[in-house]
Design a protein around this motif. Sequence first.
Motif, PDB file in Angstrom:
ATOM      1  N   MET A  17      -8.385  -0.710  -7.675  1.00  8.62           N
ATOM      2  CA  MET A  17      -7.379  -0.953  -6.453  1.00  8.62           C
ATOM      3  C   MET A  17      -7.147   0.091  -5.851  1.00  8.62           C
ATOM      4  N   MET A  18      -8.299   1.525  -5.316  1.00 11.53           N
ATOM      5  CA  MET A  18      -7.965   2.201  -4.836  1.00 11.53           C
ATOM      6  C   MET A  18      -8.503   2.346  -3.651  1.00 11.53           C
ATOM      7  N   ALA A  19     -10.070   1.690  -4.460  1.00 11.96           N
ATOM      8  CA  ALA A  19     -11.066   1.781  -3.079  1.00 11.96           C
ATOM      9  C   ALA A  19     -11.172   0.217  -1.685  1.00 11.96           C
ATOM     10  N   ASN A  20      -9.916   0.813  -1.075  1.00 15.50           N
ATOM     11  CA  ASN A  20      -9.292   0.137  -0.299  1.00 15.50           C
ATOM     12  C   ASN A  20      -7.818   0.062   0.528  1.00 15.50           C
ATOM     13  N   PHE A  21      -7.236  -0.375   0.771  1.00 15.64           N
ATOM     14  CA  PHE A  21      -6.141   1.584   2.039  1.00 15.64           C
ATOM     15  C   PHE A  21      -4.955   0.934   1.469  1.00 15.64           C
ATOM     16  N   LYS A  22      -4.460  -0.597   0.695  1.00 12.64           N
ATOM     17  CA  LYS A  22      -3.598  -0.685  -0.174  1.00 12.64           C
ATOM     18  C   LYS A  22      -3.128   0.055  -1.228  1.00 12.64           C
ATOM     19  N   GLY A  23      -4.581   0.560  -1.823  1.00 10.12           N
ATOM     20  CA  GLY A  23      -5.032   0.942  -3.294  1.00 10.12           C
ATOM     21  C   GLY A  23      -4.180   2.813  -2.510  1.00 10.12           C
ATOM     22  N   HIS A  24      -4.534   3.621  -1.529  1.00  4.90           N
ATOM     23  CA  HIS A  24      -4.526   4.005  -1.172  1.00  4.90           C
ATOM     24  C   HIS A  24      -2.776   4.277  -0.270  1.00  4.90           C
ATOM     25  N   ALA A  25      -2.234   3.232   0.231  1.00  4.40           N
ATOM     26  CA  ALA A  25      -0.903   3.335   0.464  1.00  4.40           C
ATOM     27  C   ALA A  25       0.503   3.384  -0.404  1.00  4.40           C
ATOM     28  N   LEU A  26       0.034   2.625  -1.877  1.00  6.04           N
ATOM     29  CA  LEU A  26       1.165   2.547  -2.599  1.00  6.04           C
ATOM     30  C   LEU A  26       1.394   4.129  -3.233  1.00  6.04           C
ATOM     31  N   PRO A  27       0.123   4.920  -3.453  1.00  3.36           N
ATOM     32  CA  PRO A  27       0.913   6.237  -3.933  1.00  3.36           C
ATOM     33  C   PRO A  27       0.629   7.083  -2.535  1.00  3.36           C
ATOM     34  N   GLY A  28       0.832   6.914  -1.570  1.00  4.90           N
ATOM     35  CA  GLY A  28       1.168   7.590  -0.517  1.00  4.90           C
ATOM     36  C   GLY A  28       3.414   7.668   0.025  1.00  4.90           C
ATOM     37  N   SER A  29       3.005   6.358  -0.082  1.00  6.97           N
ATOM     38  CA  SER A  29       4.303   5.974   0.127  1.00  6.97           C
ATOM     39  C   SER A  29       5.432   6.147  -1.405  1.00  6.97           C
ATOM     40  N   CYS A  30       4.894   6.275  -2.571  1.00  5.76           N
ATOM     41  CA  CYS A  30       5.127   6.894  -3.686  1.00  5.76           C
ATOM     42  C   CYS A  30       5.548   8.347  -3.578  1.00  5.76           C
ATOM     43  N   PHE A  31       4.878   9.095  -3.369  1.00  2.00           N
ATOM     44  CA  PHE A  31       4.953  10.128  -2.416  1.00  2.00           C
ATOM     45  C   PHE A  31       5.461  10.891  -1.371  1.00  2.00           C
ATOM     46  N   LEU A  32       5.276  10.238  -0.549  1.00  2.00           N
ATOM     47  CA  LEU A  32       6.379  10.440   1.338  1.00  2.00           C
ATOM     48  C   LEU A  32       8.050   9.996   0.313  1.00  2.00           C
ATOM     49  N   LEU A  33       8.389   8.468   0.095  1.00  2.00           N
ATOM     50  CA  LEU A  33       9.670   8.657  -0.477  1.00  2.00           C
ATOM     51  C   LEU A  33      10.286   9.850  -1.445  1.00  2.00           C
ATOM     52  N   LEU A  34       9.108   9.998  -2.411  1.00  2.00           N
ATOM     53  CA  LEU A  34      10.254  11.439  -3.458  1.00  2.00           C
ATOM     54  C   LEU A  34       9.799  12.649  -2.255  1.00  2.00           C
TER      55      LEU A  34
ATOM     56  N   VAL B 205      -4.929  -5.475 -11.370  1.00  2.00           N
ATOM     57  CA  VAL B 205      -5.682  -6.622  -9.903  1.00  2.00           C
ATOM     58  C   VAL B 205      -7.247  -7.402 -10.361  1.00  2.00           C
ATOM     59  N   PRO B 206      -6.838  -8.294  -9.547  1.00  2.00           N
ATOM     60  CA  PRO B 206      -7.951  -9.559 -10.028  1.00  2.00           C
ATOM     61  C   PRO B 206      -9.018  -9.113 -11.071  1.00  2.00           C
ATOM     62  N   ASP B 207      -9.680  -7.292 -10.107  1.00  2.00           N
ATOM     63  CA  ASP B 207     -11.050  -7.257 -10.495  1.00  2.00           C
ATOM     64  C   ASP B 207     -10.828  -5.924 -11.283  1.00  2.00           C
TER      65      ASP B 207
END
Length: 278
Positions: free
Chosen positions: A1-18, A72-74
């Motif tokens: 999943m990280m091979a797209n923008f959403k895949g990088h935004a998810l861990p980025g949001s987690c680390f930012l919030l923490l 995810v689907p793929d």
Amino acid sequence: MMANFKGHALPGSCFLLLGLCWSVMYPLRHCWRRHQPKARQKLPLFFNRIDLIEGTLMIFFAFVGIMAEQFVPDGPHAHLYNRETQSWVKLMNWQHSTMYLFFSIAGVVKVLTMSPLPVPLGLDRLALSLAFFIEGLLFYFHVHMRPPLDTHIHSMLFVPVFGGAAITLLEVFMRDNIVLELLRTSMTILQGSWFFQIGFVLYPLNGVQWDLQAHDNTMFITMCFCWHLAVALLIVGINYWMGWCCVQRCSGRGSDIEIMMRKTSSSKKALLEESDEE
């Protein structure tokens, strides 16, 4: 999943919030301790509840990350090896799931330290340090045989990841050290913002692709990383100042109330003495 923008935004949001939660919690706790006499150094229940919420959120976000990577689907859908093709199934997703797994372990240990169980002091920091180290280890073997800019922008993550692992390991032996806590906080905010930066560069939302072979782009990304670090330090500094002002105001109100109570008790005592004389 990280091979797209959403895949990088998810861990980025987690680390930012923490990181943002830490940048508020640690200054408040440190400033509160400095304003208390030595006989009253025990932390209020409020801070223990925040630690419990922190551990719970780590478990929740790690669970969401694992589910997103696997289903995810793929995605691999929990299949590691395909016997028909005799090949591994989506190892990149499995690497990301492994990263989330160790952060969930760190969250579980954090929750256990808040329980009545005899958990050794510092075990939560050790588990978090191990999670950072595993993340860096996985990313080190994650970017081989990629274009120069892709490899470089991912390798920049090694600074906050391995730096956070080393700082957190020091906290096992130097508990409640505000300098180490703020450094770890800065590294976590930097890591979160840099995940977003990777997503914007490799998967631009405006559709304009970066030249992954140009050396000028590599130079700019290095400079951009330094700006991200400066912003992370600025955020931590501002939140520390706000925490100090908040504790100053609250402690000032507390001292005013204490003075009023003393005056009230002294006036009552004087009235009682006068009534006794009469």
